[in-house]
Design an enzyme around this catalytic site. Structure first.
Site, PDB file in Angstrom:
ATOM      1  N   CYS A  34       0.859  -1.213  -0.067  1.00 20.27           N
ATOM      2  CA  CYS A  34       0.082  -0.015   0.129  1.00 20.27           C
ATOM      3  C   CYS A  34       1.037   1.166   0.064  1.00 20.27           C
ATOM      4  O   CYS A  34       1.650   1.510   0.801  1.00 20.27           O
ATOM      5  CB  CYS A  34      -1.071   0.148   1.069  1.00 20.27           C
ATOM      6  SG  CYS A  34      -1.914   1.553   1.474  1.00 20.27           S
ATOM      7  N   ASP A  41      -0.520  -5.675   0.484  1.00 21.22           N
ATOM      8  CA  ASP A  41      -1.799  -5.789   0.119  1.00 21.22           C
ATOM      9  C   ASP A  41      -1.731  -7.214  -1.132  1.00 21.22           C
ATOM     10  O   ASP A  41      -0.830  -7.410  -1.613  1.00 21.22           O
ATOM     11  CB  ASP A  41      -2.209  -4.701  -1.270  1.00 21.22           C
ATOM     12  CG  ASP A  41      -2.686  -3.381  -0.421  1.00 21.22           C
ATOM     13  OD1 ASP A  41      -3.240  -3.670   0.780  1.00 21.22           O
ATOM     14  OD2 ASP A  41      -2.460  -2.300  -0.789  1.00 21.22           O
ATOM     15  N   GLU A  57       5.135 -16.456 -21.509  1.00 19.01           N
ATOM     16  CA  GLU A  57       6.015 -17.466 -20.886  1.00 19.01           C
ATOM     17  C   GLU A  57       5.778 -17.570 -19.506  1.00 19.01           C
ATOM     18  O   GLU A  57       5.867 -16.498 -18.928  1.00 19.01           O
ATOM     19  CB  GLU A  57       7.545 -17.205 -21.451  1.00 19.01           C
ATOM     20  CG  GLU A  57       8.074 -18.816 -21.066  1.00 19.01           C
ATOM     21  CD  GLU A  57       8.679 -18.688 -19.884  1.00 19.01           C
ATOM     22  OE1 GLU A  57       8.727 -19.989 -19.182  1.00 19.01           O
ATOM     23  OE2 GLU A  57       9.014 -17.757 -19.133  1.00 19.01           O
ATOM     24  N   GLU A  76      -5.527   0.283  -8.597  1.00 21.80           N
ATOM     25  CA  GLU A  76      -6.158   0.649  -9.829  1.00 21.80           C
ATOM     26  C   GLU A  76      -4.796   0.910 -10.784  1.00 21.80           C
ATOM     27  O   GLU A  76      -4.687   0.451 -12.147  1.00 21.80           O
ATOM     28  CB  GLU A  76      -6.850   1.969  -9.973  1.00 21.80           C
ATOM     29  CG  GLU A  76      -8.146   1.875  -9.096  1.00 21.80           C
ATOM     30  CD  GLU A  76      -8.223   1.947  -7.522  1.00 21.80           C
ATOM     31  OE1 GLU A  76      -9.032   1.884  -6.967  1.00 21.80           O
ATOM     32  OE2 GLU A  76      -6.785   2.157  -6.995  1.00 21.80           O
TER      33      GLU A  76
END
EC number: 1.7.1.13
Length: 139
Positions: A34, A41, A57, A76
């Site tokens: 974060c 997170d 790959e 995001e």
């Protein structure tokens, strides 16, 4: 043989370029930090793509995903950055990345980002019986 995180994504030639087919990958252990608190997170990433000339790959994808472990990133931003890097490496016909972040402060965050190659249109769906999704390793 590399066992360190890496931002280098490797590809290989799509063995069946004449057909649209979906490649589905689940990445259950994505971690970043974060940017506000420095706390980790955790997210489950789901990658679905229809390759054009190249496929990703798997080992390079694993090391690439691992490279975010110690980076601060908003949900995001990191989802869209990963999508952009995959598009740059593969130039797929279609790609969708879904990031499902685990609860933080009582809130779950899901981010869905897509890219469609200019001019590409999916084939019309063939409607067959509906089957429940079946996974190789879990329920």
């Amino acid at each position: 043989m590399t066992t360190q995180p890496s931002k280098q994504l490797e590809t290989f030639e799509n063995p069946v370029q004449t057909r649209d087919y979906r490649i589905h990958m689940e990445i259950p252990e994505f971690t970043c930090l974060c940017p506000k608190t420095g706390q980790p997170d955790f997210a489950r990433l789901t990658l679905d793509y229809i390759p054009d000339k190249k496929c990703i790959e798997l080992k390079s994808l694993k090391l690439y995903i691992w490279s975010y472990r110690d980076e601060g990133a908003f949900h995001e931003a990191v989802t869209n950055r990963i999508l952009d890097d995959l598009v740059a490496a593969m130039k797929p016909r279609f790609i969708r990345l879904t990031s499902k972040f685990y609860v933080r402060g009582g809130i779950f965050t899901n981010v869905v980002a897509e890219h469609r190659k200019k001019g590409w249109q999916p084939q019309p769906p063939v409607l067959l019986e509906v089957f429940e999704q079946q996974f190789n390793t879990h329920g």
